[in-house]
Design a protein around this motif. Structure first.
Motif, PDB file in Angstrom:
ATOM      1  N   ASP A 184       0.701  -1.201  -0.093  1.00  0.00           N
ATOM      2  CA  ASP A 184       0.012  -0.066   0.122  1.00  0.00           C
ATOM      3  C   ASP A 184       0.822   1.324  -0.020  1.00  0.00           C
ATOM      4  OD1 ASP A 184      -1.844   2.218   0.571  1.00  0.00           O
ATOM      5  OD2 ASP A 184      -3.058   0.993   1.824  1.00  0.00           O
ATOM      6  N   ILE A 185       0.754   2.262  -0.978  1.00  0.00           N
ATOM      7  CA  ILE A 185       1.681   3.228  -1.262  1.00  0.00           C
ATOM      8  C   ILE A 185       0.638   4.367  -1.437  1.00  0.00           C
ATOM      9  CG2 ILE A 185       3.554   4.426  -2.527  1.00  0.00           C
ATOM     10  CD1 ILE A 185       4.315   1.561  -3.645  1.00  0.00           C
ATOM     11  N   ARG A 186       1.141   5.365  -0.732  1.00  0.00           N
ATOM     12  CA  ARG A 186       0.230   6.693  -0.398  1.00  0.00           C
ATOM     13  C   ARG A 186       1.306   7.870  -0.678  1.00  0.00           C
ATOM     14  NH1 ARG A 186      -5.146   5.458   3.217  1.00  0.00           N
ATOM     15  NH2 ARG A 186      -4.944   3.094   2.953  1.00  0.00           N
ATOM     16  N   ALA A 187       0.890   8.910  -1.150  1.00  0.00           N
ATOM     17  CA  ALA A 187       1.756  10.002  -1.463  1.00  0.00           C
ATOM     18  C   ALA A 187       0.829  11.323  -1.645  1.00  0.00           C
ATOM     19  CB  ALA A 187       2.804   9.792  -2.735  1.00  0.00           C
ATOM     20  N   GLY A 188       1.510  12.397  -1.702  1.00  0.00           N
ATOM     21  CA  GLY A 188       0.780  13.641  -2.042  1.00  0.00           C
ATOM     22  C   GLY A 188       0.592  14.066  -3.600  1.00  0.00           C
ATOM     23  N   ASN A 189       1.396  13.458  -4.356  1.00  0.00           N
ATOM     24  CA  ASN A 189       1.254  13.748  -5.592  1.00  0.00           C
ATOM     25  C   ASN A 189       1.575  12.464  -6.751  1.00  0.00           C
ATOM     26  OD1 ASN A 189       3.862  14.040  -6.439  1.00  0.00           O
ATOM     27  ND2 ASN A 189       3.593  16.194  -5.660  1.00  0.00           N
ATOM     28  N   SER A 190       0.954  12.600  -8.067  1.00  0.00           N
ATOM     29  CA  SER A 190       1.493  11.452  -8.713  1.00  0.00           C
ATOM     30  C   SER A 190       2.926  11.046  -8.814  1.00  0.00           C
ATOM     31  CB  SER A 190       0.606  11.571 -10.211  1.00  0.00           C
ATOM     32  OG  SER A 190       1.258  12.777 -10.846  1.00  0.00           O
ATOM     33  N   ALA A 191       3.668  12.209  -8.928  1.00  0.00           N
ATOM     34  CA  ALA A 191       5.290  11.998  -9.143  1.00  0.00           C
ATOM     35  C   ALA A 191       5.845  11.176  -7.816  1.00  0.00           C
ATOM     36  CB  ALA A 191       5.869  13.228  -9.235  1.00  0.00           C
ATOM     37  N   GLN A 192       5.439  11.749  -6.751  1.00  0.00           N
ATOM     38  CA  GLN A 192       5.979  11.150  -5.367  1.00  0.00           C
ATOM     39  C   GLN A 192       5.416   9.401  -5.298  1.00  0.00           C
ATOM     40  OE1 GLN A 192       4.140  13.986  -2.800  1.00  0.00           O
ATOM     41  NE2 GLN A 192       5.605  15.509  -3.349  1.00  0.00           N
ATOM     42  N   LEU A 193       4.181   9.393  -5.847  1.00  0.00           N
ATOM     43  CA  LEU A 193       3.588   8.002  -5.863  1.00  0.00           C
ATOM     44  C   LEU A 193       4.681   7.160  -6.538  1.00  0.00           C
ATOM     45  CD1 LEU A 193       1.348   6.257  -4.720  1.00  0.00           C
ATOM     46  CD2 LEU A 193       0.232   7.019  -6.761  1.00  0.00           C
ATOM     47  N   HIS A 194       4.821   7.685  -7.933  1.00  0.00           N
ATOM     48  CA  HIS A 194       5.731   6.950  -8.795  1.00  0.00           C
ATOM     49  C   HIS A 194       6.995   6.671  -8.417  1.00  0.00           C
ATOM     50  CE1 HIS A 194       6.779   5.440 -12.743  1.00  0.00           C
ATOM     51  NE2 HIS A 194       7.721   5.863 -12.600  1.00  0.00           N
ATOM     52  N   GLN A 195       7.575   7.659  -7.969  1.00  0.00           N
ATOM     53  CA  GLN A 195       8.932   7.507  -7.300  1.00  0.00           C
ATOM     54  C   GLN A 195       9.074   6.416  -6.350  1.00  0.00           C
ATOM     55  OE1 GLN A 195      10.307  12.374  -8.137  1.00  0.00           O
ATOM     56  NE2 GLN A 195      11.060  11.220  -6.300  1.00  0.00           N
ATOM     57  N   ALA A 196       8.124   6.643  -5.243  1.00  0.00           N
ATOM     58  CA  ALA A 196       8.142   5.528  -4.098  1.00  0.00           C
ATOM     59  C   ALA A 196       7.879   4.234  -4.567  1.00  0.00           C
ATOM     60  CB  ALA A 196       7.065   6.150  -2.958  1.00  0.00           C
ATOM     61  N   ARG A 197       7.095   4.015  -5.585  1.00  0.00           N
ATOM     62  CA  ARG A 197       6.742   2.844  -5.998  1.00  0.00           C
ATOM     63  C   ARG A 197       7.824   2.166  -6.862  1.00  0.00           C
ATOM     64  NH1 ARG A 197       4.558   1.435 -10.793  1.00  0.00           N
ATOM     65  NH2 ARG A 197       3.289  -0.373 -11.095  1.00  0.00           N
ATOM     66  N   GLU A 198       8.366   3.103  -7.428  1.00  0.00           N
ATOM     67  CA  GLU A 198       9.768   2.497  -8.408  1.00  0.00           C
ATOM     68  C   GLU A 198      10.749   1.888  -7.122  1.00  0.00           C
ATOM     69  OE1 GLU A 198      11.036   2.507 -11.684  1.00  0.00           O
ATOM     70  OE2 GLU A 198       8.855   2.082 -12.157  1.00  0.00           O
ATOM     71  N   GLY A 199      11.165   2.864  -6.230  1.00  0.00           N
ATOM     72  CA  GLY A 199      12.042   2.442  -4.995  1.00  0.00           C
ATOM     73  C   GLY A 199      11.711   1.146  -4.416  1.00  0.00           C
ATOM     74  N   VAL A 200      10.442   0.850  -4.415  1.00  0.00           N
ATOM     75  CA  VAL A 200      10.185  -0.319  -3.753  1.00  0.00           C
ATOM     76  C   VAL A 200      10.145  -1.518  -4.576  1.00  0.00           C
ATOM     77  CG1 VAL A 200       8.154  -1.634  -2.655  1.00  0.00           C
ATOM     78  CG2 VAL A 200       8.670   0.745  -2.079  1.00  0.00           C
ATOM     79  N   LEU A 201       9.907  -1.305  -5.868  1.00  0.00           N
ATOM     80  CA  LEU A 201      10.085  -2.215  -6.758  1.00  0.00           C
ATOM     81  C   LEU A 201      11.590  -2.850  -7.143  1.00  0.00           C
ATOM     82  CD1 LEU A 201       7.117  -1.427  -9.520  1.00  0.00           C
ATOM     83  CD2 LEU A 201       7.298  -3.017  -7.541  1.00  0.00           C
ATOM     84  N   VAL A 202      12.382  -1.719  -7.100  1.00  0.00           N
ATOM     85  CA  VAL A 202      13.608  -2.091  -7.293  1.00  0.00           C
ATOM     86  C   VAL A 202      14.502  -2.930  -6.207  1.00  0.00           C
ATOM     87  CG1 VAL A 202      16.064  -0.875  -7.068  1.00  0.00           C
ATOM     88  CG2 VAL A 202      14.272   0.031  -8.681  1.00  0.00           C
ATOM     89  N   VAL A 203      13.900  -2.743  -4.934  1.00  0.00           N
ATOM     90  CA  VAL A 203      14.251  -3.269  -3.674  1.00  0.00           C
ATOM     91  C   VAL A 203      13.721  -4.966  -3.829  1.00  0.00           C
ATOM     92  CG1 VAL A 203      14.045  -3.861  -1.154  1.00  0.00           C
ATOM     93  CG2 VAL A 203      14.568  -1.393  -2.030  1.00  0.00           C
ATOM     94  N   LEU A 204      12.370  -4.950  -4.227  1.00  0.00           N
ATOM     95  CA  LEU A 204      11.824  -6.216  -4.359  1.00  0.00           C
ATOM     96  C   LEU A 204      12.379  -7.144  -5.494  1.00  0.00           C
ATOM     97  CD1 LEU A 204       8.163  -5.317  -3.951  1.00  0.00           C
ATOM     98  CD2 LEU A 204       9.696  -6.602  -2.188  1.00  0.00           C
ATOM     99  N   ASP A 205      12.955  -6.461  -6.555  1.00  0.00           N
ATOM    100  CA  ASP A 205      13.622  -7.084  -7.638  1.00  0.00           C
ATOM    101  C   ASP A 205      14.849  -7.669  -7.147  1.00  0.00           C
ATOM    102  OD1 ASP A 205      12.203  -7.009  -9.856  1.00  0.00           O
ATOM    103  OD2 ASP A 205      12.655  -5.169 -10.528  1.00  0.00           O
ATOM    104  N   GLN A 206      15.439  -7.151  -6.192  1.00  0.00           N
ATOM    105  CA  GLN A 206      16.744  -7.558  -5.402  1.00  0.00           C
ATOM    106  C   GLN A 206      16.400  -9.147  -4.862  1.00  0.00           C
ATOM    107  OE1 GLN A 206      19.747  -6.288  -6.606  1.00  0.00           O
ATOM    108  NE2 GLN A 206      18.392  -4.848  -7.868  1.00  0.00           N
ATOM    109  N   ILE A 207      15.085  -8.774  -3.964  1.00  0.00           N
ATOM    110  CA  ILE A 207      14.806 -10.144  -3.230  1.00  0.00           C
ATOM    111  C   ILE A 207      14.187 -11.267  -3.945  1.00  0.00           C
ATOM    112  CG2 ILE A 207      13.476 -10.566  -1.327  1.00  0.00           C
ATOM    113  CD1 ILE A 207      13.935  -7.630  -0.415  1.00  0.00           C
TER     114      ILE A 207
END
Length: 343
Positions: A62-85
């Motif tokens: 569950d990802i929540r943010a103040g705007n679409s750019a922040q949402l996308h950045q946080a989502r990309e960051g999490v996906l990069v981590v999950l790709d490693q795991i």
């Protein structure tokens, strides 16, 4: 932080072993505030919040943010981590809510060079018109400069699964992190400083850039302004723009010390420093090194508001991290220690 923008994902099946612990380990490298429990992990980015929840059938995000750019950045960051795991689990996520698809990333903007001028012996200031300055005003003081290899660039795109796809091979973009000097949303421009060093791709670009040249801007890219009553700061040439920006935003009552180590005193520049902070310029090879000054600086006890900020060569940062965590006893939320380059 506003949470008006939201996306969620679900994975059904056995989660990767140690998913929460491994994810927390990756995120701790960025000194993000974390809450780790037996079945859930919550990570707070500068303008977004991510919750990873285990249950009997799999896990959810569950990802929540103040705007679409922040949402996308946080989502990309999490996906990069999950790709490693677990790339399999990451690829199997089913996303719902606000997810950009088949477009350029929401945090991507085009920048057009307006002018380049020298501001000191080894710094060039680049001023660019930018279509998305308004979106860069919050969420961090850094951004990524994307330099194309040729006159017909291919920019990053978000695919049908909501993942950012970067050009590769001969079309690969050079990415470099910089600190905003100024942003003017009304006029639609931003500026940043490039430290010249021989062989650097960004150095070569800045030296030859001319009005009308188009580059990519991705961001903002983090780098929060520290909040504390007492602060010890340090850095070298690469950190000077960030130090300047932090000092400009510092509250008047802040106390502490600032150490800036340069190879050439001609790169010293006027800085806005709170009355309670002492600025010390160091010349590399002549004065005691930056690391020695940082480790010798006085800090208040844990009962007071304190913060250590350091950005420099990797070896300096490694020694400082060990000292401030082990000997000085600072918590993760009381410091920002970043290796901006490696000798």
């Amino acid at each position: 932080m506003s949470d008006t923008h939201r996306s969620t994902a679900r994975f059904d099946g056995a989660p990767p072993e140690g998913l929460l612990r491994q994810t927390a380990g990756y995120l701790r490298a960025y000194d993000l505030p974390l809450e780790l429990g037996d079945t859930a992990l919550t990570a707070t980015f500068s303008e977004a919040c991510v919750r990873l929840q285990l249950d009997g059938a799999g896990f959810s995000l569950d990802i929540r943010a103040g705007n679409s750019a922040q949402l996308h950045q946080a989502r990309e960051g999490v996906l990069v981590v999950l790709d490693q795991i677990s790339p399999e689990a990451c690829a199997g996520l089913e996303w719902r809510g606000e997810v950009a698809r088949n477009v350029r990333p929401p945090n991507f903007h085009l920048g057009t060079v307006l002018k380049v001028r020298r501001v000191s012996a080894h710094f060039l200031r680049v001023t660019m018109g930018c279509e998305g300055v308004l979106h860069l005003l919050s969420g961090g003081m850094h951004f990524s400069l994307l330099l194309p290899p040729g006159p017909e660039p291919r920019w990053p795109e978000v695919n049908e699964k909501g993942r950012t796809v970067w050009p590769t091979g001969d079309e690969a973009l050079h990415r470099a992190a910089y600190t905003f000097v100024e942003l003017d949303a009304a006029e639609g421009w931003l500026s940043f400083d490039v430290f010249e060093h021989e062989g650097g791709l960004a150095t070569g670009w800045a030296r030859s850039a001319k009005p009308g040249d188009v580059v990519g801007v991705m961001g903002p890219g983090g780098g929060d302004f520290p909040e504390s009553d007492h602060m010890v700061m340090g850095g070298d040439e690469t950190a000077l723009p960030a130090i300047r920006r932090i000092l400009e935003q510092a509250p008047d009552g802040r106390k502490g010390e600032v150490f800036i180590e340069l190879a050439d005193p001609a790169d010293r520049c006027p800085l806005t420093v709170p009355e309670g902070m002492r600025l010390t310029w160091l010349t590399r090879g002549e004065d005691a090194p930056l690391k020695a000054h940082m480790l010798a600086a006085e800090l208040p006890g844990p009962e007071e508001s304190r913060f250590v900020w350091l950005a420099a060569e990797a070896g300096v940062v490694r020694a400082a991290r060990q000292y401030f965590r082990e000997a000085a006893g600072l918590g993760r939320q009381e410091m920002y220690l970043s290796a901006y380059w490696t000798a």
